[in-house]
Scaffold this motif. Structure first.
Motif, mmCIF file in Angstrom:
data_model
loop_
_atom_site.group_PDB
_atom_site.id
_atom_site.type_symbol
_atom_site.label_atom_id
_atom_site.label_comp_id
_atom_site.label_asym_id
_atom_site.label_seq_id
_atom_site.Cartn_x
_atom_site.Cartn_y
_atom_site.Cartn_z
ATOM 1 N N LEU A 169 -10.136 25.665 44.409
ATOM 2 C CA LEU A 169 -10.697 24.314 44.508
ATOM 3 C C LEU A 169 -9.756 23.269 43.901
ATOM 4 O O LEU A 169 -9.873 22.077 44.153
ATOM 5 N N TRP A 170 -8.787 23.759 43.132
ATOM 6 C CA TRP A 170 -7.935 22.873 42.332
ATOM 7 C C TRP A 170 -7.289 21.772 43.169
ATOM 8 O O TRP A 170 -7.337 20.599 42.809
ATOM 9 N N ASN A 171 -6.678 22.169 44.297
ATOM 10 C CA ASN A 171 -5.946 21.180 45.083
ATOM 11 C C ASN A 171 -6.843 20.073 45.613
ATOM 12 O O ASN A 171 -6.404 18.954 45.818
ATOM 13 N N GLU A 172 -8.103 20.396 45.828
ATOM 14 C CA GLU A 172 -9.009 19.387 46.382
ATOM 15 C C GLU A 172 -9.549 18.435 45.324
ATOM 16 O O GLU A 172 -9.963 17.328 45.636
ATOM 17 N N VAL A 173 -9.583 18.878 44.069
ATOM 18 C CA VAL A 173 -10.257 18.048 43.063
ATOM 19 C C VAL A 173 -9.366 17.612 41.906
ATOM 20 O O VAL A 173 -9.810 16.875 41.038
ATOM 21 N N LYS A 174 -8.115 18.036 41.905
ATOM 22 C CA LYS A 174 -7.306 17.824 40.690
ATOM 23 C C LYS A 174 -7.168 16.345 40.315
ATOM 24 O O LYS A 174 -6.988 16.023 39.150
ATOM 25 N N ASP A 175 -7.292 15.460 41.290
ATOM 26 C CA ASP A 175 -7.166 14.035 40.965
ATOM 27 C C ASP A 175 -8.512 13.398 40.623
ATOM 28 O O ASP A 175 -8.568 12.235 40.235
ATOM 29 N N ASN A 176 -9.577 14.161 40.811
ATOM 30 C CA ASN A 176 -10.917 13.600 40.589
ATOM 31 C C ASN A 176 -11.731 14.400 39.587
ATOM 32 O O ASN A 176 -12.942 14.499 39.699
ATOM 33 N N LEU A 177 -11.030 14.985 38.620
ATOM 34 C CA LEU A 177 -11.725 15.908 37.708
ATOM 35 C C LEU A 177 -12.892 15.255 36.984
ATOM 36 O O LEU A 177 -13.829 15.921 36.576
ATOM 37 N N HIS A 178 -12.825 13.939 36.819
ATOM 38 C CA HIS A 178 -13.872 13.297 36.031
ATOM 39 C C HIS A 178 -14.897 12.584 36.901
ATOM 40 O O HIS A 178 -15.723 11.810 36.413
ATOM 41 N N LYS A 179 -14.857 12.879 38.193
ATOM 42 C CA LYS A 179 -15.912 12.364 39.075
ATOM 43 C C LYS A 179 -17.112 13.287 39.029
ATOM 44 O O LYS A 179 -16.984 14.496 38.768
ATOM 45 N N ASN A 180 -18.267 12.741 39.356
ATOM 46 C CA ASN A 180 -19.491 13.536 39.326
ATOM 47 C C ASN A 180 -19.444 14.670 40.357
ATOM 48 O O ASN A 180 -19.107 14.454 41.516
ATOM 49 N N ALA A 181 -19.795 15.857 39.909
ATOM 50 C CA ALA A 181 -19.714 17.032 40.771
ATOM 51 C C ALA A 181 -20.690 16.954 41.937
ATOM 52 O O ALA A 181 -20.501 17.611 42.960
ATOM 53 N N LEU A 182 -21.732 16.140 41.808
ATOM 54 C CA LEU A 182 -22.716 16.051 42.887
ATOM 55 C C LEU A 182 -22.151 15.322 44.099
ATOM 56 O O LEU A 182 -22.750 15.338 45.172
ATOM 57 N N GLY A 183 -20.972 14.699 43.929
ATOM 58 C CA GLY A 183 -20.340 14.029 45.051
ATOM 59 C C GLY A 183 -19.536 14.966 45.940
ATOM 60 O O GLY A 183 -19.065 14.575 47.002
ATOM 61 N N LEU A 184 -19.374 16.220 45.509
ATOM 62 C CA LEU A 184 -18.613 17.186 46.306
ATOM 63 C C LEU A 184 -19.450 17.684 47.477
ATOM 64 O O LEU A 184 -20.673 17.593 47.458
ATOM 65 N N SER A 185 -18.767 18.243 48.483
ATOM 66 C CA SER A 185 -19.513 18.838 49.595
ATOM 67 C C SER A 185 -20.149 20.143 49.127
ATOM 68 O O SER A 185 -19.803 20.675 48.077
ATOM 69 N N GLY A 186 -21.082 20.653 49.929
ATOM 70 C CA GLY A 186 -21.796 21.886 49.552
ATOM 71 C C GLY A 186 -20.851 23.037 49.261
ATOM 72 O O GLY A 186 -20.999 23.751 48.276
ATOM 73 N N GLY A 187 -19.853 23.207 50.151
ATOM 74 C CA GLY A 187 -18.914 24.306 49.967
ATOM 75 C C GLY A 187 -18.076 24.133 48.714
ATOM 76 O O GLY A 187 -17.823 25.086 47.979
ATOM 77 N N GLN A 188 -17.657 22.892 48.466
ATOM 78 C CA GLN A 188 -16.891 22.617 47.243
ATOM 79 C C GLN A 188 -17.740 22.855 46.006
ATOM 80 O O GLN A 188 -17.281 23.413 45.017
#
Lengths: 287, 285
Positions: A169-188
């Motif tokens: 998952l790192w490559n998809e979120v590494k720039d948004n680590l401090h964003k709310n996790a509920l904003g991710l897609s279901g699979g993420q």
């Protein structure tokens, strides 16, 4: 009394001699016995009840380390209850009762001395519906460390990165680590839940229909991940998707109405089932 | 008239009735606010907020009253919030569901309906006399805290109940203890509802007069309290005092006092609504 003790002593001595002999003449065999794989997980005659309802009857299974075991069967057959017995999640339900032995690394996890929080650190779980905490991605992964008393920022930073990488998952979120996790897609979100589970370095991972709420592409990613994680963890999955069981698991246990009907290599279960019920279920005739 | 006409007629008359019923409350509130505004608005000035009570109406102010209200509300909050949240957590997370917890539940709901004067009498007997707190802010605050506890407990329980089970499971599955799960996951997730409940409870307490008079709040206080052991007055009591004076000038003061009190209540309730909306927007499961 006296004689018995002497006999015992003598026996021990002879055994020792045998050992010495075998060690001298067959060093390789001795080595291999030492390395003989111990079962990672074992249940012996496990019964479960919810109140008066007998949900699991006499389940005995042995699972080797670094394998994926699939639990299949129609809804209400007890497979989820069985899965949740390994991190004692069922304890949260009023009226739950378990009899029999559940061993992980040879230790009975229902022993009085076994601390349930310690157990759950060692046995991670991923749930049916992705359930990230309503916090940042970073805090989701860090939570397991924090509740276990690790507050060193450097350690947490490293663990978050390593876990997210391991969960692909790192490559998809590494720039948004401090964003709310509920904003991710279901699979993420589900991969985040896997990252969260492996952050505290368990040795067993339980997945309760972890892909049933996901689309095929996300499901594929999680299945690849399971194959990858197998190298480091012993994994048990509950699934209604039989193709998934075939794709990812080494062994399969088929449950039906509270009985563990058949447990064997996945190939055997699907190609050459020994029991009538199993044959009907994997053949799609019911369920 | 055919069947359809009758249906339409019934439909319309019910609608008219519903609109009428809604209007009654709004119109009454409107009349009240306009009347009070006309009576007291011109009296609102800096001087009104900074003056002590006085025999001359035009010199009198609500300084001791609003300072007393601040003291009382602050102390009440300090007592009621931890106790109310604690009780709510116990009832929702720890206690086994059974006849005992239903018994407690029914009684707590009943307590919310007990007339406030009864709480005043209880406070007088227990806090003022038995515990020797005297006619102090502390005694008044404990009494008001008891009064609003049921509201805080019920709203805490409701918002904790609304936190999905999956969140708790996720926390437990990572080896978190019950305390850690409640403190780090459940309470933050329920915080919006809990805070809304607390604000609504406090805005009820701020208007209470009867229980404070019973525990001995003074109607004339020429000083502001220095500690929780001092005697005090509060806004509603000051208003009550002015209303009961025969001189018409004091009624103007009372109207001005009511404007201040209503304004505070509206601000508090408004922020409760805002908080709830914000929370609902932020948290989606």
């Amino acid at each position: 009394m006296e004689t018995i003790r002497i006999e015992k002593k003598m026996k021990t001595n002879t055994e020792k001699q045998h050992e010495i002999v075998s060690a001298e003449f067959m060093p390789d065999e001795n080595f291999s016995t030492k390395r003989k794989v111990m079962n990672k997980i074992e249940t012996k005659n496990v019964h479960c009840w919810y109140g008066d309802f007998h949900v699991l009857r006499d389940v005995t299974i042995a699972i080797e380390p670094n394998t994926v075991t699939a639990l299949i069967g129609p809804s209400g057959c007890g497979k989820s209850t069985y899965l949740r017995a390994f991190n004692r999640m069922n304890d949260l339900i009023d009226g739950f009762k378990l009899e029999g032995d559940v061993l992980i690394d040879g230790k009975n996890i229902y022993d009085k001395q076994m601390h349930v929080n310690e157990l759950r650190k060692n046995v991670g779980m991923v749930f049916q519906k992705p359930n990230p905490f309503p916090k940042s991605i970073y805090e989701n992964v860090a939570y397991g460390l924090r509740v276990n008393g690790i507050n060193d920022k450097k350690v947490i930073d490293e663990t978050v990165e390593r876990s997210l990488k391991q969960a692909a998952l790192w490559n998809e979120v590494k720039d948004n680590l401090h964003k709310n996790a509920l904003g991710l897609s279901g699979g993420q979100q589900q991969r985040l839940c896997i990252a969260r589970a492996i952050a505290i370095q368990p040795s067993v991972i339980l997945m309760d229909e972890a892909t049933s709420a996901l689309d095929p592409i996300s499901t594929g990613k999680i299945e690849d991940l399971i194959a990858e994680l197998k190298k480091d963890y012993t994994i048990m999955i509950v699934t209604h998707n039989m193709q998934q069981a075939v794709r990812v698991s080494d062994k399969t246990a088929f449950f039906f109405l509270g009985d563990m009907v058949e447990y064997n290599n996945t190939k055997e279960i699907f190609n050459n089932p020994q029991q009538e019920h199993t044959r009907n279920y994997v053949g799609g005739r019911f369920g | 008239m055919n069947n359809e006409d009758i249906k339409t007629l019934k439909n319309n008359s019910f609608k008219v009735w519903a609109v009428f019923a809604t209007s009654i409350g709004l119109v009454m509130l409107g009349i009240l606010l306009v009347k009070i505004g006309m009576d007291g608005m011109h009296r609102i000035s800096m001087q009104f907020f900074t003056s002590l009570p006085s025999r001359r109406a035009e010199e009198a102010g609500i300084f001791t009253a609003w300072v007393g209200t601040l003291w009382i509300m602050g102390t009440t909050a300090l007592i009621a919030i931890p106790v109310g949240i604690g009780a709510g957590i116990y009832l929702e997370e720890y206690s086994k569901k059974g006849w005992w917890s239903s018994f407690l539940e029914i009684n707590i709901s009943n307590l919310a309906g007990v007339p406030s004067i009864i709480y005043g009498l209880l406070g007088l007997e227990v806090f003022v006399r038995l515990l020797h707190m005297g006619e102090s802010i502390l005694a008044g605050s404990f009494t008001l805290a008891l009064l609003i506890l049921p509201i805080v407990i019920v709203s805490t329980r409701e918002s904790i109940k609304a936190v999905p089970k999956t969140l708790r499971e996720a926390s437990y599955a990572l080896g978190a203890s019950k305390w850690q799960t409640v403190w780090m996951q459940v309470l933050p997730a329920a915080a919006g509802g809990v805070m809304t409940g607390i604000i609504l409870a406090l805005s009820r307490a701020i208007g209470e007069t009867a229980p404070l008079i019973v525990v001995g709040a003074l109607t004339y206080v020429p000083f502001t309290p220095k500690s929780v052991f001092d005697s005090f007055t509060v806004l509603p009591i000051q208003i009550f005092n002015w209303v009961s004076r025969p001189q018409a000038e004091f009624l103007v003061n009372a109207a001005a006092g009511i404007i201040v009190l209503v304004a505070i209540t509206i601000v508090m309730n408004g922020s409760a609504v805002l908080l709830r909306n914000r929370w609902q927007k932020n948290v989606k499961w």
